[in-house]
Motif scaffolding. Structure first.
Motif, short mmCIF file in Angstrom:
data_model
loop_
_atom_site.label_atom_id
_atom_site.label_comp_id
_atom_site.label_asym_id
_atom_site.label_seq_id
_atom_site.Cartn_x
_atom_site.Cartn_y
_atom_site.Cartn_z
N LEU A 1 0.83 -1.21 0.00
CA LEU A 1 0.00 0.00 0.00
C LEU A 1 0.86 1.26 0.00
CD1 LEU A 1 -2.87 1.11 0.17
CD2 LEU A 1 -2.67 1.04 2.64
N ILE A 2 1.89 1.27 0.83
CA ILE A 2 2.78 2.43 0.88
C ILE A 2 3.57 2.54 -0.42
CG2 ILE A 2 4.77 3.41 2.08
CD1 ILE A 2 3.62 2.14 4.65
N GLY A 3 3.95 1.41 -1.01
CA GLY A 3 4.67 1.43 -2.28
C GLY A 3 3.86 2.02 -3.41
N VAL A 4 2.58 1.68 -3.47
CA VAL A 4 1.72 2.26 -4.51
C VAL A 4 1.55 3.75 -4.28
CG1 VAL A 4 -0.63 2.28 -5.41
CG2 VAL A 4 0.52 0.11 -5.02
N ALA A 5 1.42 4.18 -3.02
CA ALA A 5 1.31 5.61 -2.72
C ALA A 5 2.58 6.36 -3.11
CB ALA A 5 1.00 5.81 -1.24
N VAL A 6 3.73 5.77 -2.83
CA VAL A 6 5.00 6.38 -3.23
C VAL A 6 5.10 6.42 -4.75
CG1 VAL A 6 7.50 6.02 -3.21
CG2 VAL A 6 6.21 5.85 -1.10
N GLY A 7 4.61 5.39 -5.42
CA GLY A 7 4.60 5.39 -6.88
C GLY A 7 3.73 6.50 -7.44
N PHE A 8 2.57 6.73 -6.82
CA PHE A 8 1.71 7.84 -7.23
C PHE A 8 2.46 9.17 -7.09
CE2 PHE A 8 -2.89 7.15 -7.97
CZ PHE A 8 -2.88 5.77 -8.04
N MET A 9 3.08 9.37 -5.95
CA MET A 9 3.80 10.63 -5.73
C MET A 9 5.00 10.77 -6.67
SD MET A 9 3.42 11.18 -1.60
CE MET A 9 4.85 10.27 -1.23
N ALA A 10 5.71 9.67 -6.92
CA ALA A 10 6.84 9.72 -7.85
C ALA A 10 6.38 10.03 -9.26
CB ALA A 10 7.59 8.39 -7.82
N GLY A 11 5.25 9.46 -9.66
CA GLY A 11 4.72 9.75 -10.99
C GLY A 11 4.33 11.20 -11.15
N ILE A 12 3.70 11.76 -10.14
CA ILE A 12 3.31 13.18 -10.20
C ILE A 12 4.54 14.07 -10.19
CG2 ILE A 12 2.15 15.02 -8.92
CD1 ILE A 12 0.10 12.88 -8.06
N ALA A 13 5.51 13.75 -9.34
CA ALA A 13 6.73 14.55 -9.28
C ALA A 13 7.52 14.45 -10.59
CB ALA A 13 7.60 14.08 -8.11
N ALA A 14 7.61 13.27 -11.16
CA ALA A 14 8.34 13.11 -12.42
C ALA A 14 7.66 13.86 -13.55
CB ALA A 14 8.47 11.63 -12.77
N THR A 15 6.35 13.88 -13.54
CA THR A 15 5.62 14.61 -14.58
C THR A 15 5.83 16.11 -14.45
OG1 THR A 15 3.96 12.87 -14.58
CG2 THR A 15 3.35 14.92 -15.61
N MET A 16 5.95 16.59 -13.23
CA MET A 16 6.17 18.02 -13.01
C MET A 16 7.60 18.43 -13.35
SD MET A 16 3.26 19.06 -11.94
CE MET A 16 3.07 20.32 -10.74
N VAL A 17 8.56 17.55 -13.09
CA VAL A 17 9.97 17.90 -13.28
C VAL A 17 10.41 17.73 -14.74
CG1 VAL A 17 12.33 17.21 -12.65
CG2 VAL A 17 10.57 17.39 -10.90
N VAL A 18 10.03 16.64 -15.36
CA VAL A 18 10.46 16.35 -16.72
C VAL A 18 9.52 17.04 -17.70
CG1 VAL A 18 10.88 14.54 -18.42
CG2 VAL A 18 11.40 14.13 -16.01
N THR A 19 10.07 17.98 -18.46
CA THR A 19 9.25 18.71 -19.42
C THR A 19 9.62 18.36 -20.86
OG1 THR A 19 10.81 20.57 -19.35
CG2 THR A 19 8.90 20.65 -17.86
N ALA A 20 10.71 17.67 -21.06
CA ALA A 20 11.13 17.29 -22.41
C ALA A 20 10.25 16.16 -22.93
CB ALA A 20 12.59 16.83 -22.38
N PRO A 21 10.00 16.14 -24.23
CA PRO A 21 9.22 15.03 -24.79
C PRO A 21 10.02 13.73 -24.76
CG PRO A 21 9.94 16.50 -26.53
CD PRO A 21 10.33 17.14 -25.23
N VAL A 22 9.40 12.69 -24.25
CA VAL A 22 10.06 11.39 -24.13
C VAL A 22 9.17 10.36 -24.80
CG1 VAL A 22 11.04 9.72 -22.52
CG2 VAL A 22 11.03 12.13 -21.93
N ARG A 23 9.78 9.41 -25.48
CA ARG A 23 9.00 8.36 -26.14
C ARG A 23 8.25 7.53 -25.11
NH1 ARG A 23 13.09 5.29 -29.86
NH2 ARG A 23 11.73 3.65 -29.07
#
Length: 92
Positions: A15-37
């Motif tokens: 459960l904590i791993g999925v929550a961390v994955g959600f937060m990592a996904g949101i953070a990665a989307t905010m930080v990475v702005t370059a187009p990636v395949r």
């Protein structure tokens, strides 16, 4: 033999791993702005945590290492879920 901790420890780690994955996904989307395949992103998001988590679980000698491996393994579905949801919302 894989040393298994109590079921509620494994459930909590997942459960904590999925929550961390959600937060990592949101953070990665905010930080990475370059187009990636998309295939590269899916490969990194799913393959890296899954490989590390499976290796930790399979090579663990202690119960806490198995729990940590399950935690790392469950980061991938949360992270991928956020990326899929953001992609679905942005296309609509």
């Amino acid at each position: 033999m894989i040393p298994l901790p109590r079921a509620w420890w494994l459930t909590s780690a997942m459960l904590i791993g999925v929550a961390v994955g959600f937060m990592a996904g949101i953070a990665a989307t905010m930080v990475v702005t370059a187009p990636v395949r998309p295939d590269v992103v899916i490969g990194l998001v799913v393959a890296v945590p899954s490989t590390i988590g499976l290796l930790l679980v399979l090579c663990s000698g202690r119960r806490w290492i198995t729990t940590f491996g399950v935690f790392v393994l469950s980061v991938a579905p949360g992270w991928l879920g956020v990326l899929v949801a953001m992609q679905a919302v942005s296309l609509g």
